[in-house]
Design a protein around this motif. Structure first.
Motif, PDB file in Angstrom:
ATOM      1  N   LEU A  44      87.319  68.960 -15.268  1.00  0.00           N
ATOM      2  CA  LEU A  44      86.501  67.907 -14.662  1.00  0.00           C
ATOM      3  C   LEU A  44      85.146  68.442 -14.219  1.00  0.00           C
ATOM      4  O   LEU A  44      84.115  67.793 -14.413  1.00  0.00           O
ATOM      5  CB  LEU A  44      87.234  67.310 -13.450  1.00  0.00           C
ATOM      6  N   VAL A  45      85.146  69.622 -13.613  1.00  0.00           N
ATOM      7  CA  VAL A  45      83.877  70.230 -13.178  1.00  0.00           C
ATOM      8  C   VAL A  45      82.987  70.487 -14.398  1.00  0.00           C
ATOM      9  O   VAL A  45      81.792  70.192 -14.376  1.00  0.00           O
ATOM     10  CB  VAL A  45      84.132  71.529 -12.377  1.00  0.00           C
ATOM     11  N   GLN A  46      83.598  71.005 -15.462  1.00  0.00           N
ATOM     12  CA  GLN A  46      82.826  71.253 -16.697  1.00  0.00           C
ATOM     13  C   GLN A  46      82.198  69.951 -17.203  1.00  0.00           C
ATOM     14  O   GLN A  46      81.052  69.944 -17.643  1.00  0.00           O
ATOM     15  CB  GLN A  46      83.740  71.839 -17.793  1.00  0.00           C
ATOM     16  N   ARG A  47      82.928  68.855 -17.131  1.00  0.00           N
ATOM     17  CA  ARG A  47      82.439  67.578 -17.645  1.00  0.00           C
ATOM     18  C   ARG A  47      81.400  66.925 -16.713  1.00  0.00           C
ATOM     19  O   ARG A  47      80.406  66.380 -17.173  1.00  0.00           O
ATOM     20  CB  ARG A  47      83.607  66.620 -17.856  1.00  0.00           C
ATOM     21  N   LEU A  48      81.628  67.007 -15.391  1.00  0.00           N
ATOM     22  CA  LEU A  48      80.794  66.272 -14.449  1.00  0.00           C
ATOM     23  C   LEU A  48      79.474  66.980 -14.101  1.00  0.00           C
ATOM     24  O   LEU A  48      78.517  66.329 -13.714  1.00  0.00           O
ATOM     25  CB  LEU A  48      81.576  66.007 -13.147  1.00  0.00           C
ATOM     26  N   TYR A  49      79.462  68.307 -14.226  1.00  0.00           N
ATOM     27  CA  TYR A  49      78.254  69.045 -13.853  1.00  0.00           C
ATOM     28  C   TYR A  49      77.495  69.532 -15.080  1.00  0.00           C
ATOM     29  O   TYR A  49      76.423  69.986 -15.047  1.00  0.00           O
ATOM     30  CB  TYR A  49      78.596  70.219 -12.921  1.00  0.00           C
ATOM     31  N   ARG A  62      76.341  77.842 -13.915  1.00  0.00           N
ATOM     32  CA  ARG A  62      77.171  78.370 -14.998  1.00  0.00           C
ATOM     33  C   ARG A  62      77.601  77.253 -15.951  1.00  0.00           C
ATOM     34  O   ARG A  62      77.589  77.437 -17.166  1.00  0.00           O
ATOM     35  CB  ARG A  62      78.380  79.114 -14.435  1.00  0.00           C
ATOM     36  N   VAL A  63      77.956  76.107 -15.394  1.00  0.00           N
ATOM     37  CA  VAL A  63      78.344  74.966 -16.234  1.00  0.00           C
ATOM     38  C   VAL A  63      77.163  74.542 -17.106  1.00  0.00           C
ATOM     39  O   VAL A  63      77.309  74.330 -18.310  1.00  0.00           O
ATOM     40  CB  VAL A  63      78.845  73.782 -15.364  1.00  0.00           C
ATOM     41  N   GLN A  64      75.977  74.443 -16.506  1.00  0.00           N
ATOM     42  CA  GLN A  64      74.782  74.008 -17.251  1.00  0.00           C
ATOM     43  C   GLN A  64      74.403  74.997 -18.347  1.00  0.00           C
ATOM     44  O   GLN A  64      73.827  74.613 -19.363  1.00  0.00           O
ATOM     45  CB  GLN A  64      73.620  73.775 -16.292  1.00  0.00           C
ATOM     46  N   GLN A  65      74.761  76.284 -18.147  1.00  0.00           N
ATOM     47  CA  GLN A  65      74.438  77.309 -19.139  1.00  0.00           C
ATOM     48  C   GLN A  65      75.591  77.555 -20.106  1.00  0.00           C
ATOM     49  O   GLN A  65      75.535  78.467 -20.927  1.00  0.00           O
ATOM     50  CB  GLN A  65      74.048  78.607 -18.428  1.00  0.00           C
ATOM     51  N   GLY A  66      76.668  76.761 -19.982  1.00  0.00           N
ATOM     52  CA  GLY A  66      77.811  76.904 -20.882  1.00  0.00           C
ATOM     53  C   GLY A  66      78.658  78.129 -20.620  1.00  0.00           C
ATOM     54  O   GLY A  66      79.403  78.570 -21.494  1.00  0.00           O
ATOM     55  N   GLU A  67      78.562  78.691 -19.405  1.00  0.00           N
ATOM     56  CA  GLU A  67      79.338  79.887 -19.060  1.00  0.00           C
ATOM     57  C   GLU A  67      80.654  79.501 -18.384  1.00  0.00           C
ATOM     58  O   GLU A  67      80.804  78.405 -17.850  1.00  0.00           O
ATOM     59  CB  GLU A  67      78.517  80.785 -18.125  1.00  0.00           C
TER      60      GLU A  67
END
Length: 188
Positions: A183-188, A165-170
């Motif tokens: 942090l999860v949004q930034r690190l993954y 989901r992070v990689q797909q911008g969701e």
């Protein structure tokens, strides 16, 4: 103290892990649950999307801040590799002789437990608490006396889904604690 060892990559930690730790603490009669951030699982070699050990531990520590009886633990990260549960339990017993350690594993891991390093020794020397995982059925008629099944709520969140989901911008809102969401949004 009775301490439950809940190992995993926590890549990243999510609200399902925390809810499960709370339930296991209560159902297994534990004083504490240590979420043991593990290095690469010897049975899962080849996965290359594992965030750095220290970063996964820091995320877990922040996510568990203020959580009663549940703590992030980096103990296994300091032990020799490869990381085997037997070695970790033996080191814990040596370093914390006044505590009793209980291994907490999912039904999916229990199905493959016979493949674990020194599986028979673990079963003979430690209590194991098995919690349900979707798609795994545990035959309760063949369990050794040291193995107990507990019925925890199935929470349908996976670290893999969060990373995707992070990689797909969701959005990952409510999948991870709000304290670590940026942090999860930034690190993954």
């Amino acid at each position: 103290m009775r301490i439950g060892i809940f190992g995993g990559s926590f890549n990243p930690i999510h609200v399902g892990h925390i809810s499960l730790a709370r339930q296991l603490r209560q159902l297994a009669g534990l004083d504490e649950v240590w979420l043991m951030v593990s290095p690469q699982n010897p049975l899962k070699q080849g996965s290359n999307d594992l965030l750095d050990d220290r970063l996964r531990y820091q995320l877990a520590r922040i996510a568990l801040h203020g959580e009663e009886g549940i703590k992030a633990c980096d103990y296994e990260l300091h032990l020799p590799k490869p990381s085997y549960t037997w070695n970790t339990l033996q080191h814990l017993r040596q370093d914390f002789p006044d505590n009793t350690f209980v291994l907490l594993i999912g039904g999916d891991n229990w199905e493959h437990f016979h493949r674990w390093y020194k599986a028979d020794d673990i079963m003979h020397e430690y209590q194991i608490v098995v919690y349900p995982r979707r798609g795994s059925e545990t035959d309760t008629t063949t369990l050794p006396s040291t193995v107990k099944i507990v019925n925890t709520e199935l929470i349908d969140i996976s670290s893999t889904e969060i990373r995707q989901r992070v990689q797909q911008g969701e959005s990952i809102k409510e999948m991870v604690p709000s304290s670590i969401e940026p942090l999860v949004q930034r690190l993954y």
